[in-house]
Design a protein around this motif. Structure first.
Motif, PDB file in Angstrom:
ATOM      1  N   ASN A 263      -2.282  -2.290  -1.751  1.00 32.82           N
ATOM      2  CA  ASN A 263      -2.533  -2.773  -3.036  1.00 32.82           C
ATOM      3  C   ASN A 263      -3.528  -1.509  -3.311  1.00 32.82           C
ATOM      4  OD1 ASN A 263      -0.835  -4.797  -3.293  1.00 32.82           O
ATOM      5  ND2 ASN A 263      -2.605  -6.122  -2.273  1.00 32.82           N
ATOM      6  N   SER A 264      -4.077  -0.590  -2.698  1.00 38.52           N
ATOM      7  CA  SER A 264      -5.092   0.202  -3.179  1.00 38.52           C
ATOM      8  C   SER A 264      -4.338   1.572  -3.661  1.00 38.52           C
ATOM      9  CB  SER A 264      -6.189   0.559  -2.114  1.00 38.52           C
ATOM     10  OG  SER A 264      -5.484   1.100  -1.008  1.00 38.52           O
ATOM     11  N   GLU A 265      -5.297   2.758  -3.993  1.00 36.68           N
ATOM     12  CA  GLU A 265      -4.580   4.028  -4.310  1.00 36.68           C
ATOM     13  C   GLU A 265      -3.835   4.690  -3.105  1.00 36.68           C
ATOM     14  OE1 GLU A 265      -4.598   5.388  -7.036  1.00 36.68           O
ATOM     15  OE2 GLU A 265      -5.776   3.944  -8.098  1.00 36.68           O
ATOM     16  N   ILE A 266      -2.505   4.675  -3.520  1.00 38.49           N
ATOM     17  CA  ILE A 266      -1.467   5.370  -2.406  1.00 38.49           C
ATOM     18  C   ILE A 266      -2.139   6.767  -1.616  1.00 38.49           C
ATOM     19  CG2 ILE A 266       0.740   6.379  -1.971  1.00 38.49           C
ATOM     20  CD1 ILE A 266       1.951   4.633  -3.807  1.00 38.49           C
ATOM     21  N   ASP A 267      -2.896   7.610  -2.616  1.00 34.59           N
ATOM     22  CA  ASP A 267      -3.573   8.797  -1.924  1.00 34.59           C
ATOM     23  C   ASP A 267      -4.552   8.360  -0.754  1.00 34.59           C
ATOM     24  OD1 ASP A 267      -2.058  10.105  -3.783  1.00 34.59           O
ATOM     25  OD2 ASP A 267      -3.821  10.532  -5.049  1.00 34.59           O
ATOM     26  N   GLU A 268      -4.977   7.197  -0.867  1.00 36.65           N
ATOM     27  CA  GLU A 268      -6.090   6.817   0.190  1.00 36.65           C
ATOM     28  C   GLU A 268      -5.371   5.909   1.371  1.00 36.65           C
ATOM     29  OE1 GLU A 268      -8.623   4.179  -1.874  1.00 36.65           O
ATOM     30  OE2 GLU A 268      -9.369   5.915  -2.992  1.00 36.65           O
TER      31      GLU A 268
ATOM     32  N   ARG B  92      -8.327   2.989  14.337  1.00 33.01           N
ATOM     33  CA  ARG B  92      -9.572   3.394  14.874  1.00 33.01           C
ATOM     34  C   ARG B  92     -10.625   2.278  14.989  1.00 33.01           C
ATOM     35  NH1 ARG B  92     -10.671   7.384  11.790  1.00 33.01           N
ATOM     36  NH2 ARG B  92     -12.316   6.441  10.692  1.00 33.01           N
ATOM     37  N   ASP B  93     -11.071   1.643  14.160  1.00 38.62           N
ATOM     38  CA  ASP B  93     -12.081   0.543  14.365  1.00 38.62           C
ATOM     39  C   ASP B  93     -11.610  -0.702  14.817  1.00 38.62           C
ATOM     40  OD1 ASP B  93     -13.479   2.530  13.055  1.00 38.62           O
ATOM     41  OD2 ASP B  93     -13.311   1.849  11.159  1.00 38.62           O
ATOM     42  N   SER B  94     -10.347  -0.973  14.925  1.00 34.23           N
ATOM     43  CA  SER B  94      -9.857  -2.093  15.412  1.00 34.23           C
ATOM     44  C   SER B  94      -9.912  -2.474  16.684  1.00 34.23           C
ATOM     45  CB  SER B  94      -8.443  -2.368  14.819  1.00 34.23           C
ATOM     46  OG  SER B  94      -7.641  -3.594  15.434  1.00 34.23           O
TER      47      SER B  94
ATOM     48  N   ARG C 237      -5.251  -9.157   6.692  1.00 38.24           N
ATOM     49  CA  ARG C 237      -5.704  -8.867   5.254  1.00 38.24           C
ATOM     50  C   ARG C 237      -6.352  -7.606   5.083  1.00 38.24           C
ATOM     51  NH1 ARG C 237      -9.472 -12.301   6.197  1.00 38.24           N
ATOM     52  NH2 ARG C 237      -8.382 -13.986   6.197  1.00 38.24           N
ATOM     53  N   ARG C 238      -6.627  -6.935   5.963  1.00 40.80           N
ATOM     54  CA  ARG C 238      -7.400  -5.488   5.508  1.00 40.80           C
ATOM     55  C   ARG C 238      -5.759  -4.570   5.280  1.00 40.80           C
ATOM     56  NH1 ARG C 238     -11.054  -4.004  10.175  1.00 40.80           N
ATOM     57  NH2 ARG C 238     -11.348  -2.040   9.158  1.00 40.80           N
TER      58      ARG C 238
END
Length: 292
Positions: free
Chosen positions: A214-219, A229-231, A207-208
């Motif tokens: 679907n967010s900004e491609i730059d990010e 890293r957090d997974s 889901r993440r």
């Protein structure tokens, strides 16, 4: 040969100028003769006519001639004609470029499962860039017009990474399924964690991943790094392996986002539009990986 033909074309103009100048000098001579004989009105008329004829015989050599209410700007007119010729040249280039683009669309997109070859697309975009530059468009305006092209390329670099993350989670689900099958009967835990919770964890990871795309491609690149890293999906070894698999594609995406050009144009041309990152799970230590 070109200079010879050009000189021949100039002869009519030279003859005209010679005749006008000769007539002008003759009129001035008659004007002097009339003035000597006290025919002042005739002398004035002949002198004016002679002066005008001499001026017109040399009109092309002057930028501006003012006299007796006559003003001619031949150099300015010549510059305007040159600008018109250049504009016609740009228009011809534009028509040719639009024709090339149209025939590419008709010849390729008019068929099922067809696409414009990457090399052809790259050439079309390059020609557009050169044409807009020759027309005097500022660089920032040209880049604004090219935004749809850049966005399409960025998406093409993002989707393989997105697909690789999905493949990784699918593999982890298979590992969980195999571990649950091998667990003692009635034991619904793996290493002290509920099998159901572990599957929910993997679903949340996906889901993440989908939220990132679907967010900004730059990010997107930094978002993927942070997500891995957090997974806790899989072992630390699994996540380190995943990071190594995505290192090259993420670096390629970062380069394009910064420079709006391909880091390795040859590699991009060699790949199909819908390419996938090879995920060789056999290098992992899970027993199920050896069966793939």
């Amino acid at each position: 040969m070109k200079s010879t033909s050009y000189d021949i074309v100039k002869w009519p103009g030279l003859i005209r100028d010679f005749l006008l100048g000769s007539m002008g000098l003759l009129c001035i001579g008659f004007a002097i003769h009339s003035a000597v004989n006290e025919k002042l009105q005739a002398a004035g008329t002949l002198f004016t006519a002679g002066l005008l004829l001499c001026l017109f015989s040399s009109l092309a050599r002057f930028e501006s001639i003012k006299g007796l209410g006559i003003e001619a700007k031949m150099v300015a007119l010549s510059e305007k004609l040159n600008e018109a010729d250049q504009l016609l040249g740009h228009m011809r280039n534009m028509v040719g470029l639009m024709a090339d683009t149209s025939f590419q669309i008709i010849g390729n997109l008019g068929r099922w499962d067809a696409e414009i070859p990457k090399a052809a697309m790259l050439k079309i975009v390059g020609n557009f860039h050169e044409l807009l530059t020759s027309l005097g468009e500022p660089a920032e305006v040209i880049e604004k017009k090219l935004e749809p092209w850049h966005l399409s390329n960025e998406r093409d670099l993002v989707y393989p990474i997105h697909g690789a993350l999905h493949k990784f989670v699918q593999f982890q689900n298979q590992v969980l399924t195999e571990q649950a099958r091998e667990a003692p009967q009635g034991d619904a835990t793996i290493r002290g964690q509920s099998v159901s919770d572990l599957f929910d964890r993997n679903v949340d990871f996906l889901r993440r991943v989908d939220k990132l795309i679907n967010s900004e491609i730059d990010e997107f690149p930094e978002g993927v790094d942070r997500l891995i890293r957090d997974s806790d999906v899989g072992t630390n070894e699994d996540l380190l392996w995943l990071r190594r698999q995505l290192e090259g594609p993420l670096e390629e995406l970062r380069y394009y986002l910064k420079h709006k050009s391909f880091k390795d144009k040859g590699a991009w041309l060699a790949r199909p539009y819908a390419w996938e990152i090879a995920m060789d799970f056999t290098s992992l230590s899970h027993p199920i990986a050896k069966l793939r």
